[in-house]
Design a protein around this motif. Structure first.
Motif, PDB file in Angstrom:
ATOM      1  N   ALA A 175     -10.180   9.571   3.573  1.00 20.40           N
ATOM      2  CA  ALA A 175      -9.749   9.337   2.199  1.00 20.40           C
ATOM      3  C   ALA A 175      -9.798   7.843   1.887  1.00 20.40           C
ATOM      4  O   ALA A 175      -9.198   7.030   2.609  1.00 20.40           O
ATOM      5  CB  ALA A 175      -8.321   9.869   1.990  1.00 20.40           C
ATOM      6  N   GLN A 176     -10.529   7.505   0.837  1.00 19.11           N
ATOM      7  CA  GLN A 176     -10.558   6.123   0.329  1.00 19.11           C
ATOM      8  C   GLN A 176     -11.034   5.144   1.408  1.00 19.11           C
ATOM      9  O   GLN A 176     -10.550   4.011   1.477  1.00 19.11           O
ATOM     10  CB  GLN A 176      -9.123   5.745  -0.123  1.00 19.11           C
ATOM     11  CG  GLN A 176      -9.024   4.896  -1.373  1.00 19.11           C
ATOM     12  CD  GLN A 176      -9.196   5.717  -2.644  1.00 19.11           C
ATOM     13  OE1 GLN A 176      -9.058   6.916  -2.621  1.00 19.11           O
ATOM     14  NE2 GLN A 176      -9.532   5.059  -3.727  1.00 19.11           N
TER      15      GLN A 176
ATOM     16  N   ALA B 126      -9.105   6.897   9.420  1.00 17.85           N
ATOM     17  CA  ALA B 126      -8.738   5.788   8.518  1.00 17.85           C
ATOM     18  C   ALA B 126      -7.527   6.222   7.701  1.00 17.85           C
ATOM     19  O   ALA B 126      -7.492   6.073   6.474  1.00 17.85           O
ATOM     20  CB  ALA B 126      -9.899   5.369   7.628  1.00 17.85           C
TER      21      ALA B 126
ATOM     22  N   GLU C  16      -6.319   5.228  12.954  1.00 21.87           N
ATOM     23  CA  GLU C  16      -6.272   4.111  12.004  1.00 21.87           C
ATOM     24  C   GLU C  16      -6.278   2.803  12.798  1.00 21.87           C
ATOM     25  O   GLU C  16      -5.452   2.625  13.696  1.00 21.87           O
ATOM     26  CB  GLU C  16      -4.982   4.251  11.153  1.00 21.87           C
ATOM     27  CG  GLU C  16      -4.518   3.006  10.419  1.00 21.87           C
ATOM     28  CD  GLU C  16      -5.563   2.433   9.458  1.00 21.87           C
ATOM     29  OE1 GLU C  16      -6.176   3.203   8.699  1.00 21.87           O
ATOM     30  OE2 GLU C  16      -5.756   1.200   9.488  1.00 21.87           O
ATOM     31  N   PRO C  17      -7.205   1.855  12.472  1.00 25.65           N
ATOM     32  CA  PRO C  17      -7.280   0.634  13.280  1.00 25.65           C
ATOM     33  C   PRO C  17      -6.162  -0.381  13.041  1.00 25.65           C
ATOM     34  O   PRO C  17      -5.867  -1.170  13.931  1.00 25.65           O
ATOM     35  CB  PRO C  17      -8.642   0.032  12.877  1.00 25.65           C
ATOM     36  CG  PRO C  17      -8.957   0.610  11.536  1.00 25.65           C
ATOM     37  CD  PRO C  17      -8.295   1.943  11.489  1.00 25.65           C
TER      38      PRO C  17
ATOM     39  N   TYR D 150      -2.844  12.603  -2.870  1.00 22.89           N
ATOM     40  CA  TYR D 150      -4.021  13.400  -3.262  1.00 22.89           C
ATOM     41  C   TYR D 150      -3.566  14.757  -3.789  1.00 22.89           C
ATOM     42  O   TYR D 150      -2.579  15.312  -3.284  1.00 22.89           O
ATOM     43  CB  TYR D 150      -4.970  13.559  -2.055  1.00 22.89           C
ATOM     44  CG  TYR D 150      -5.509  12.209  -1.640  1.00 22.89           C
ATOM     45  CD1 TYR D 150      -6.655  11.685  -2.217  1.00 22.89           C
ATOM     46  CD2 TYR D 150      -4.807  11.406  -0.742  1.00 22.89           C
ATOM     47  CE1 TYR D 150      -7.112  10.417  -1.895  1.00 22.89           C
ATOM     48  CE2 TYR D 150      -5.246  10.129  -0.414  1.00 22.89           C
ATOM     49  CZ  TYR D 150      -6.401   9.648  -0.997  1.00 22.89           C
ATOM     50  OH  TYR D 150      -6.837   8.373  -0.692  1.00 22.89           O
TER      51      TYR D 150
ATOM     52  N   ALA E   5     -13.863   4.452  12.964  1.00 20.82           N
ATOM     53  CA  ALA E   5     -14.826   5.509  12.651  1.00 20.82           C
ATOM     54  C   ALA E   5     -15.952   5.550  13.674  1.00 20.82           C
ATOM     55  O   ALA E   5     -16.597   6.587  13.850  1.00 20.82           O
ATOM     56  CB  ALA E   5     -15.398   5.274  11.254  1.00 20.82           C
TER      57      ALA E   5
ATOM     58  N   TYR F  24       0.841  -1.204   0.000  1.00 21.27           N
ATOM     59  CA  TYR F  24       0.000   0.000   0.000  1.00 21.27           C
ATOM     60  C   TYR F  24       0.879   1.258   0.000  1.00 21.27           C
ATOM     61  O   TYR F  24       0.710   2.153  -0.832  1.00 21.27           O
ATOM     62  CB  TYR F  24      -0.920   0.000   1.229  1.00 21.27           C
ATOM     63  CG  TYR F  24      -2.085   0.950   1.087  1.00 21.27           C
ATOM     64  CD1 TYR F  24      -3.364   0.471   0.873  1.00 21.27           C
ATOM     65  CD2 TYR F  24      -1.905   2.332   1.139  1.00 21.27           C
ATOM     66  CE1 TYR F  24      -4.438   1.334   0.710  1.00 21.27           C
ATOM     67  CE2 TYR F  24      -2.959   3.201   0.982  1.00 21.27           C
ATOM     68  CZ  TYR F  24      -4.224   2.698   0.773  1.00 21.27           C
ATOM     69  OH  TYR F  24      -5.283   3.566   0.600  1.00 21.27           O
TER      70      TYR F  24
HETATM   71  C1  LIG Z   1      -7.995   2.093   1.353  1.00 24.62           C
HETATM   72  S1  LIG Z   1      -7.292   2.465   2.922  1.00 24.62           S
HETATM   73  C2  LIG Z   1      -7.194   4.255   2.909  1.00 24.62           C
HETATM   74  C3  LIG Z   1      -6.014   4.769   3.692  1.00 24.62           C
HETATM   75  C4  LIG Z   1      -5.701   6.253   3.530  1.00 24.62           C
HETATM   76  N1  LIG Z   1      -6.769   7.099   4.026  1.00 24.62           N
HETATM   77  C5  LIG Z   1      -5.391   6.592   2.087  1.00 24.62           C
HETATM   78  O1  LIG Z   1      -6.062   7.441   1.504  1.00 24.62           O
HETATM   79  O2  LIG Z   1      -4.453   5.996   1.538  1.00 24.62           O
HETATM   80  C6  LIG Z   1      -8.650   2.157   3.989  1.00 24.62           C
HETATM   81  C7  LIG Z   1      -8.269   2.237   5.462  1.00 24.62           C
HETATM   82  O3  LIG Z   1      -9.464   2.196   6.244  1.00 24.62           O
HETATM   83  C8  LIG Z   1      -9.169   1.504   7.436  1.00 24.62           C
HETATM   84  N2  LIG Z   1     -10.440   1.069   8.022  1.00 24.62           N
HETATM   85  C9  LIG Z   1     -11.197   0.004   7.699  1.00 24.62           C
HETATM   86  N3  LIG Z   1     -12.303  -0.029   8.475  1.00 24.62           N
HETATM   87  C10 LIG Z   1     -12.262   1.064   9.279  1.00 24.62           C
HETATM   88  C11 LIG Z   1     -13.123   1.602  10.301  1.00 24.62           C
HETATM   89  N4  LIG Z   1     -14.274   1.024  10.616  1.00 24.62           N
HETATM   90  N5  LIG Z   1     -12.743   2.732  10.921  1.00 24.62           N
HETATM   91  C12 LIG Z   1     -11.591   3.352  10.590  1.00 24.62           C
HETATM   92  N6  LIG Z   1     -10.744   2.890   9.648  1.00 24.62           N
HETATM   93  C13 LIG Z   1     -11.083   1.770   8.993  1.00 24.62           C
HETATM   94  C14 LIG Z   1      -8.263   0.373   6.979  1.00 24.62           C
HETATM   95  O4  LIG Z   1      -7.502  -0.170   8.034  1.00 24.62           O
HETATM   96  C15 LIG Z   1      -7.407   1.081   5.922  1.00 24.62           C
HETATM   97  O5  LIG Z   1      -6.203   1.580   6.457  1.00 24.62           O
END
Ligand SMILES: C[S@@+](CC[C@H](N)C(=O)[O-])C[C@H]1O[C@@H](n2cnc3c(N)ncnc32)[C@H](O)[C@@H]1O
Length: 245
Positions: free
Chosen positions: A106-107, A46, A67-68, A26, A90, A19
């Protein structure tokens, strides 16, 4: 067997290095649009490996990353050792009431329960504070990008396009933004980009390796990619923002 939504949301724990190495950041215009004038304290929720966090910090903001995934947080801390990075979700960020001027997601909004996430975000935002959610979408009008997308998404039950999120009642005046930009991308890195996706992360090792072999074949044979060190990867960043009552 199809992975559950929860398994997919948690799968990033196993793809943090890919990743960090391959996912896009962005565009500045989207980051500026996300943050209200005069904001100081920002929660990047996140935050993953810190792709957006880095831009927020670069804009001079005081950022806390929640971030979890421990592995994703470790990548963030390696890149941004001075940023406060906390475990949390979240639904439960662990931050005090009315403690931030802006929240960015984001994402990741598609991994949340929208009702509980909206309530938690409204709780931590100061009155008048802003929530912005963003997604980078690869522009598949470019033929090689469409071919790559077909390999990534074939058979994926999750939607691959993003529509206006349902924010809760305390988040209002929703506005949409769209930002076109181009990433300079190394075709050799497409394998890591594919491997970092929750759909591939939750496949069996054999299934995953078969998809990655398809990516390798695309890189070796597509006329736009074959033999190139770097190519243009076009994106549209789609974003929505709302204000806390
Ligand atoms: C696609 S990544 C995006 C990371 C970053 N924001 C970016 O733009 O690169 C999604 C992230 O959401 C986190 N995630 C998944 N479920 C979540 C939740 N319920 N609450 C917070 N974060 C969560 C995952 O651990 C992961 O790091």
């Amino acid at each position: 067997m199809t992975a559950s939504h929860g398994e997919r949301a948690g799968s990033f724990e196993h793809g943090a290095a890919d990743y960090a190495a391959s996912r896009p950041d962005y565009p500045d215009a989207a980051v500026d649009w996300a943050i209200p004038p005069g904001a100081r304290d920002v929660l990047d929720l996140a935050a993953g490996t810190g792709k957006l966090t880095a831009s927020l910090v670069g804009s001079g903001l005081d950022v806390v990353a929640v971030e979890p995934s421990a592995a994703m947080r470790a990548e963030l801390t390696r890149l941004l050792p001075h940023v406060r990075a906390l475990p949390g979700t979240a639904d439960a960020t662990g931050l005090p009431d009315e403690s931030v001027d802006a929240v960015t997601v984001a994402q990741a909004w598609h991994w949340f329960d929208p009702a509980t996430a909206s309530a938690e975000i409204a709780r931590v935002l100061r009155p008048g504070g802003r929530l912005t959610v963003l997604w980078n979408v690869r522009d598949e009008t470019e033929p090689w990008v469409a071919a790559f997308g077909e390999i990534l998404h074939r058979g994926d039950p999750m939607p691959t396009h993003y529509v206006q999120p349902a924010f809760g009642p305390r988040l209002e005046a929703v506005e949409a933004g769209e930002f076109r930009w181009t990433q300079r991308f190394r075709p050799a890195n497409l394998r890591a980009l594919a491997a970092s996706r929750s759909f591939l992360l939750t496949m069996t090792p054999d299934e995953r390796e078969a998809r990655l072999a398809e990516v390798d074949a695309l890189v070796a044979t597509h006329p736009t990619l074959a033999g190139q060190d770097v190519v243009d990867l076009p994106h549209v960043t789609r974003a929505w923002r709302a204000s806390r009552r």
